[in-house]
Scaffold this motif. Sequence first.
Motif, mmCIF file in Angstrom:
data_model
loop_
_atom_site.group_PDB
_atom_site.id
_atom_site.type_symbol
_atom_site.label_atom_id
_atom_site.label_comp_id
_atom_site.label_asym_id
_atom_site.label_seq_id
_atom_site.Cartn_x
_atom_site.Cartn_y
_atom_site.Cartn_z
ATOM 1 N N LEU A 1 31.705 -45.906 16.408
ATOM 2 C CA LEU A 1 30.917 -45.068 17.531
ATOM 3 C C LEU A 1 30.483 -45.940 18.902
ATOM 4 O O LEU A 1 30.438 -45.496 19.787
ATOM 5 N N TRP A 2 30.162 -47.202 18.429
ATOM 6 C CA TRP A 2 29.894 -48.179 19.291
ATOM 7 C C TRP A 2 31.181 -48.202 20.327
ATOM 8 O O TRP A 2 30.749 -48.328 21.578
ATOM 9 N N ALA A 3 32.312 -48.411 19.853
ATOM 10 C CA ALA A 3 33.582 -48.491 20.670
ATOM 11 C C ALA A 3 33.524 -47.342 21.678
ATOM 12 O O ALA A 3 34.055 -47.650 22.663
ATOM 13 N N VAL A 4 33.697 -46.233 20.831
ATOM 14 C CA VAL A 4 33.696 -44.832 21.608
ATOM 15 C C VAL A 4 32.791 -44.695 22.509
ATOM 16 O O VAL A 4 33.174 -44.292 23.870
ATOM 17 N N THR A 5 31.484 -45.558 22.267
ATOM 18 C CA THR A 5 30.494 -44.878 23.370
ATOM 19 C C THR A 5 30.623 -46.056 24.774
ATOM 20 O O THR A 5 30.502 -45.773 25.679
ATOM 21 N N LEU A 6 31.187 -47.352 24.409
ATOM 22 C CA LEU A 6 31.728 -48.344 25.355
ATOM 23 C C LEU A 6 32.768 -47.822 26.247
ATOM 24 O O LEU A 6 32.848 -47.727 27.423
ATOM 25 N N ALA A 7 33.880 -46.999 25.475
ATOM 26 C CA ALA A 7 34.977 -46.533 26.465
ATOM 27 C C ALA A 7 34.365 -45.577 27.144
ATOM 28 O O ALA A 7 34.724 -45.081 28.204
ATOM 29 N N GLY A 8 33.152 -44.574 26.409
ATOM 30 C CA GLY A 8 32.851 -43.327 27.198
ATOM 31 C C GLY A 8 32.016 -43.797 28.518
ATOM 32 O O GLY A 8 32.163 -43.338 29.653
ATOM 33 N N THR A 9 31.277 -45.118 28.477
ATOM 34 C CA THR A 9 30.493 -45.630 29.656
ATOM 35 C C THR A 9 31.539 -45.841 30.928
ATOM 36 O O THR A 9 31.419 -45.796 31.821
ATOM 37 N N VAL A 10 32.640 -46.602 30.326
ATOM 38 C CA VAL A 10 33.572 -47.159 31.238
ATOM 39 C C VAL A 10 34.330 -45.740 32.004
ATOM 40 O O VAL A 10 34.420 -45.729 33.294
ATOM 41 N N ALA A 11 34.635 -44.852 31.260
ATOM 42 C CA ALA A 11 35.206 -43.875 31.691
ATOM 43 C C ALA A 11 34.491 -43.098 32.502
ATOM 44 O O ALA A 11 35.030 -42.285 33.475
ATOM 45 N N GLY A 12 33.353 -42.836 32.116
ATOM 46 C CA GLY A 12 32.552 -41.903 33.163
ATOM 47 C C GLY A 12 32.268 -42.588 34.155
ATOM 48 O O GLY A 12 32.105 -41.804 35.437
ATOM 49 N N TYR A 13 32.212 -43.830 34.320
ATOM 50 C CA TYR A 13 31.839 -44.669 35.601
ATOM 51 C C TYR A 13 33.118 -44.563 36.564
ATOM 52 O O TYR A 13 32.784 -44.073 37.828
ATOM 53 N N LEU A 14 34.133 -44.680 35.990
ATOM 54 C CA LEU A 14 35.517 -44.575 36.737
ATOM 55 C C LEU A 14 35.770 -43.095 37.358
ATOM 56 O O LEU A 14 36.189 -42.861 38.504
ATOM 57 N N LEU A 15 35.469 -42.204 36.244
ATOM 58 C CA LEU A 15 35.825 -40.786 36.622
ATOM 59 C C LEU A 15 35.106 -40.176 37.545
ATOM 60 O O LEU A 15 35.360 -39.294 38.621
ATOM 61 N N SER A 16 33.469 -40.564 37.672
ATOM 62 C CA SER A 16 32.775 -39.924 38.746
ATOM 63 C C SER A 16 33.144 -40.332 40.033
ATOM 64 O O SER A 16 32.720 -39.566 41.115
ATOM 65 N N ALA A 17 33.927 -41.503 40.156
ATOM 66 C CA ALA A 17 34.373 -41.879 41.701
ATOM 67 C C ALA A 17 35.740 -40.972 42.016
ATOM 68 O O ALA A 17 35.663 -40.620 43.220
ATOM 69 N N VAL A 18 36.455 -40.210 41.226
ATOM 70 C CA VAL A 18 37.757 -39.584 41.481
ATOM 71 C C VAL A 18 37.716 -38.354 41.521
ATOM 72 O O VAL A 18 38.453 -37.370 41.761
ATOM 73 N N LEU A 19 36.697 -37.596 40.373
ATOM 74 C CA LEU A 19 36.426 -36.208 40.187
ATOM 75 C C LEU A 19 36.127 -35.594 41.338
ATOM 76 O O LEU A 19 35.384 -36.313 42.153
ATOM 77 N N PRO A 20 36.369 -34.204 41.403
ATOM 78 C CA PRO A 20 35.886 -33.436 42.632
ATOM 79 C C PRO A 20 34.333 -33.545 42.496
ATOM 80 O O PRO A 20 33.790 -33.662 41.285
ATOM 81 N N ARG A 21 33.695 -33.305 43.700
ATOM 82 C CA ARG A 21 32.245 -33.466 43.662
ATOM 83 C C ARG A 21 31.418 -32.653 42.507
ATOM 84 O O ARG A 21 30.523 -33.263 41.878
ATOM 85 N N PRO A 22 31.930 -31.388 42.522
ATOM 86 C CA PRO A 22 31.093 -30.657 41.664
ATOM 87 C C PRO A 22 30.983 -31.299 40.145
ATOM 88 O O PRO A 22 30.319 -30.942 39.133
ATOM 89 N N VAL A 23 32.396 -31.499 39.861
ATOM 90 C CA VAL A 23 32.434 -32.009 38.333
ATOM 91 C C VAL A 23 31.918 -33.231 38.063
ATOM 92 O O VAL A 23 31.194 -33.546 37.054
ATOM 93 N N ALA A 24 31.969 -34.157 39.244
ATOM 94 C CA ALA A 24 31.139 -35.663 38.833
ATOM 95 C C ALA A 24 29.648 -35.272 38.933
ATOM 96 O O ALA A 24 28.827 -35.805 38.198
#
Lengths: 236, 109
Positions: A146-169
């Motif tokens: 779970l720790w590994a999953v949450t680390l990956a989630g943290t990184v993915a969320g950070y990176l995604l919020s820059a590229v996703l359309p504004r309403p989704v971010a």
Amino acid sequence: VAVADGAQAAARSAILEALGLPALILGASYLGFGSLVRENGLPIWVGVASTAFAWALPGQVVMVELLGTGASVAAVLLAVLLTNARLLPMAVTLVPHLRRPASSSWHYYLAANFIAVTSWANAMRAVPLLPRDHRLTWFFTFAGTLWAVTLAGTVAGYLLSAVLPRPVALALVFLNPIYFMMVLAGDLRRRGKLAAVVLGAVLGPLLHRWNPDWGLLATGVLAGSLAFLVDRPAHG
Amino acid sequence: MGEAASPWVALAATAAATYVWRAAGARLGGRLSTASPVFRWMECVSYALLAGLVARMLLLPAGPLAAVALPVRLAATVAAAAAFLASGRRVLVGAGVGVATLALLSLVQ
């Protein structure tokens, strides 16, 4: 050989259980956390280090939100301390189940670092059914996955919020408050908890208006203490 | 009060404030009744603090959610709660409906 087989079986079942619903829910929550870190103007490493070394989402969100509003270190420290006080009774109840005669005590102090709501609730259910020799293996594998999953989630969320359309971010940032709302709503059978949640929800915004630095802490102490008085079992 | 925290100092403080409870719990493990009044008080305080944070994040968001109108935030919150309850308390269903509602409504906002 039998012991090694048992350990492998324990590890395998721990991974399979972790990668089901727990990984989905925590992965989504940490996706929200990663985006929250970015939207509060913090660097990605703050989010990753927070998930790595202060692994318990409520305290992490408290830290990021208070940093976002420019609070002092003392305010952050005390608010996180109070938010995470619930980890003490969790460790008190789980660690005795993990004990095995041959282990030295640092194993338990390391295991304790992976006690959070999801790992605790699942371990309390699964671990007592296992032979003592394999309990630590099960717990480290389950929580580590779970720790590994949450680390990956943290990184993915950070990176995604820059590229996703504004309403989704924006919707990703919205994940954490509604997730906590559901977690809180899922466990309100006791009068004290219900009172704590209702009073906290009312006082939180009001005391934030009063003082953004200390409002959250004051909410916890004030609403929590009032709720505790309501919760006290009547005599006789 | 005081100056704004550096993220790294706050992070070290947060890590300590998280681990100290776990270590204390591991040390006391089994020798303490978790039904004691001190524990019930601490539980009430952490519940109240978290509920206060949730309400504050939804009603007075500090970050980008402030750009989403209050009625949209409230509608998405209500939708999430309703979906959560209607689905037999499935967190994933509630989260999905809440997030989708917020994204759709803020699109047409």
